[in-house]
Enzyme design. Structure first.
Site, PDB file in Angstrom:
ATOM      1  N   TYR A  24      11.432 -50.497 -12.577  1.00  0.00           N
ATOM      2  CA  TYR A  24      10.659 -49.290 -12.872  1.00  0.00           C
ATOM      3  C   TYR A  24      11.323 -47.990 -12.417  1.00  0.00           C
ATOM      4  O   TYR A  24      10.778 -46.909 -12.643  1.00  0.00           O
ATOM      5  CB  TYR A  24       9.256 -49.417 -12.244  1.00  0.00           C
ATOM      6  CG  TYR A  24       8.480 -50.597 -12.776  1.00  0.00           C
ATOM      7  CD1 TYR A  24       8.045 -50.622 -14.093  1.00  0.00           C
ATOM      8  CD2 TYR A  24       8.218 -51.707 -11.974  1.00  0.00           C
ATOM      9  CE1 TYR A  24       7.354 -51.713 -14.602  1.00  0.00           C
ATOM     10  CE2 TYR A  24       7.524 -52.803 -12.470  1.00  0.00           C
ATOM     11  CZ  TYR A  24       7.100 -52.808 -13.780  1.00  0.00           C
ATOM     12  OH  TYR A  24       6.426 -53.886 -14.291  1.00  0.00           O
ATOM     13  N   HIS A 102       5.067 -47.628 -22.271  1.00  0.00           N
ATOM     14  CA  HIS A 102       5.486 -48.530 -21.199  1.00  0.00           C
ATOM     15  C   HIS A 102       6.852 -48.073 -20.706  1.00  0.00           C
ATOM     16  O   HIS A 102       7.727 -47.728 -21.515  1.00  0.00           O
ATOM     17  CB  HIS A 102       5.573 -49.974 -21.694  1.00  0.00           C
ATOM     18  CG  HIS A 102       4.250 -50.488 -22.176  1.00  0.00           C
ATOM     19  ND1 HIS A 102       3.283 -50.925 -21.309  1.00  0.00           N
ATOM     20  CD2 HIS A 102       3.722 -50.558 -23.422  1.00  0.00           C
ATOM     21  CE1 HIS A 102       2.213 -51.270 -22.010  1.00  0.00           C
ATOM     22  NE2 HIS A 102       2.451 -51.053 -23.294  1.00  0.00           N
ATOM     23  N   ARG A 113       3.513 -60.477 -21.184  1.00  0.00           N
ATOM     24  CA  ARG A 113       3.426 -59.006 -21.263  1.00  0.00           C
ATOM     25  C   ARG A 113       3.377 -58.518 -22.710  1.00  0.00           C
ATOM     26  O   ARG A 113       3.335 -57.320 -22.977  1.00  0.00           O
ATOM     27  CB  ARG A 113       4.619 -58.356 -20.562  1.00  0.00           C
ATOM     28  CG  ARG A 113       4.638 -58.636 -19.082  1.00  0.00           C
ATOM     29  CD  ARG A 113       5.693 -57.848 -18.360  1.00  0.00           C
ATOM     30  NE  ARG A 113       5.852 -58.361 -17.018  1.00  0.00           N
ATOM     31  CZ  ARG A 113       5.044 -58.076 -15.990  1.00  0.00           C
ATOM     32  NH1 ARG A 113       4.052 -57.238 -16.145  1.00  0.00           N
ATOM     33  NH2 ARG A 113       5.242 -58.612 -14.804  1.00  0.00           N
TER      34      ARG A 113
HETATM   35  O1  CA2 Z   1       6.571 -51.049 -18.300  1.00  0.00           O
HETATM   36  C1  CA2 Z   1       5.443 -50.609 -18.065  1.00  0.00           C
HETATM   37  O2  CA2 Z   1       5.191 -49.399 -18.001  1.00  0.00           O
HETATM   38  C2  CA2 Z   1       4.302 -51.577 -17.762  1.00  0.00           C
HETATM   39  O3  CA2 Z   1       3.129 -51.076 -18.392  1.00  0.00           O
HETATM   40  C3  CA2 Z   1       4.144 -51.610 -16.260  1.00  0.00           C
HETATM   41  C4  CA2 Z   1       3.100 -52.619 -15.775  1.00  0.00           C
HETATM   42  C5  CA2 Z   1       3.308 -53.983 -16.391  1.00  0.00           C
HETATM   43  O4  CA2 Z   1       2.205 -54.817 -16.060  1.00  0.00           O
HETATM   44  C6  CA2 Z   1       3.436 -53.918 -17.895  1.00  0.00           C
HETATM   45  O5  CA2 Z   1       3.717 -55.226 -18.397  1.00  0.00           O
HETATM   46  C7  CA2 Z   1       4.564 -52.969 -18.294  1.00  0.00           C
HETATM   47  C8  CA2 Z   1       3.162 -52.773 -14.274  1.00  0.00           C
HETATM   48  C9  CA2 Z   1       2.890 -51.534 -13.535  1.00  0.00           C
HETATM   49  C10 CA2 Z   1       3.119 -51.815 -12.079  1.00  0.00           C
HETATM   50  O6  CA2 Z   1       3.860 -50.749 -11.581  1.00  0.00           O
HETATM   51  C11 CA2 Z   1       4.544 -50.939 -10.438  1.00  0.00           C
HETATM   52  C12 CA2 Z   1       5.443 -49.975 -10.132  1.00  0.00           C
HETATM   53  C13 CA2 Z   1       6.200 -50.089  -9.016  1.00  0.00           C
HETATM   54  C14 CA2 Z   1       6.051 -51.162  -8.177  1.00  0.00           C
HETATM   55  C15 CA2 Z   1       5.130 -52.120  -8.480  1.00  0.00           C
HETATM   56  C16 CA2 Z   1       4.376 -52.026  -9.609  1.00  0.00           C
END
Ligand code: CA2
Length: 152
Positions: A24, A102, A113
Site C-alpha cells: 500500500y 483501489h 478480493r
Molecule cells: O487496494 C485497495 O485499495 C484495497 O481496497 C485495500 C483493502 C483491501 O481489502 C482491498 O482488497 C484492496 C485493504 C485496506 C487495508 O489498508 C491497510 C493499509 C495499511 C496497512 C494495513 C491495511
C-alpha cells in the site's frame, strides 16, 4: 455554487502508511486527503474526505452525499468490496457519478478480493495506481461534471 465531491474510505485504510508498505506504499491517509484536496482545487471542486471501519457509517455517508447533492462520490470500499450489499444498495441511490478506487490491482491479488459488488453501481473503476489513483479519480470526475481546470 461550489460542487462537492465525497471521498469515502473503508475499513483499515486509517492504517495506510503504517503497515504493509510493500502493498500500500508509505503515504498516510492524511497524504491521500491532501492529494484529493489539491487535485479538486485545480478544478474548483471541494472535498468531503472521510474514513470509517463501520459498514453502516459508510451507508449513512453515501445517503448524505445523495441528500446534499454531491457532484459525485469516490469510494475505496476496502474489505467491504466483495461483501456489502448494503453499500451497493446505498450506491444505487446516487444519481451522480460513483467511482470505485483501489490502491492495489485487486485483479492481480487473491481471488477473494475479486468480484466487487461496488462495481455494479460504479461508473468507473480505478485500481493499481497507488494513491495517485485518487487524483485520477477526481480528475475523471471533474470531466464527468464539466468542471474545468482553472488558470493559476
Ligand atoms: O487496494 C485497495 O485499495 C484495497 O481496497 C485495500 C483493502 C483491501 O481489502 C482491498 O482488497 C484492496 C485493504 C485496506 C487495508 O489498508 C491497510 C493499509 C495499511 C496497512 C494495513 C491495511
Amino acid at each position: 455554487m461550489t460542487q462537492t465531491v465525497y471521498v469515502l474510505n473503508g475499513p483499515n485504510l486509517n492504517l495506510l502508511g503504517t503497515r504493509e508498505p510493500e502493498k500500500y506504499g508509505h503515504n498516510t491517509l492524511a497524504d491521500v486527503e491532501k492529494l484529493c484536496r489539491d487535485t479538486a482545487q485545480r478544478f474548483g471542486l471541494t472535498v468531503e474526505f472521510r474514513q470509517s471501519n463501520h459498514e453502516g457509517q459508510i451507508v449513512d455517508w453515501i445517503q448524505e452525499a445523495h441528500t446534499k447533492k454531491a457532484a459525485g462520490l469516490i469510494l475505496n470500499p476496502a474489505g467491504y468490496t466483495t461483501t456489502s450489499i448494503a453499500i451497493l444498495d446505498a450506491l444505487f441511490m446516487m444519481t451522480t457519478p460513483v467511482i470505485e478506487i483501489h490502491i492495489t490491482n485487486i485483479h492481480a491479488r487473491e481471488s477473494f478480493r475479486q468480484g466487487s459488488y461496488v462495481s455494479k453501481a460504479a461508473k468507473s473503476v480505478i485500481a493499481g495506481f497507488g494513491i495517485q489513483g485518487y487524483a485520477l479519480a477526481i480528475t475523471g470526475l471533474a470531466g464527468f461534471v464539466g468542471a474545468k481546470e482553472q488558470s493559476k
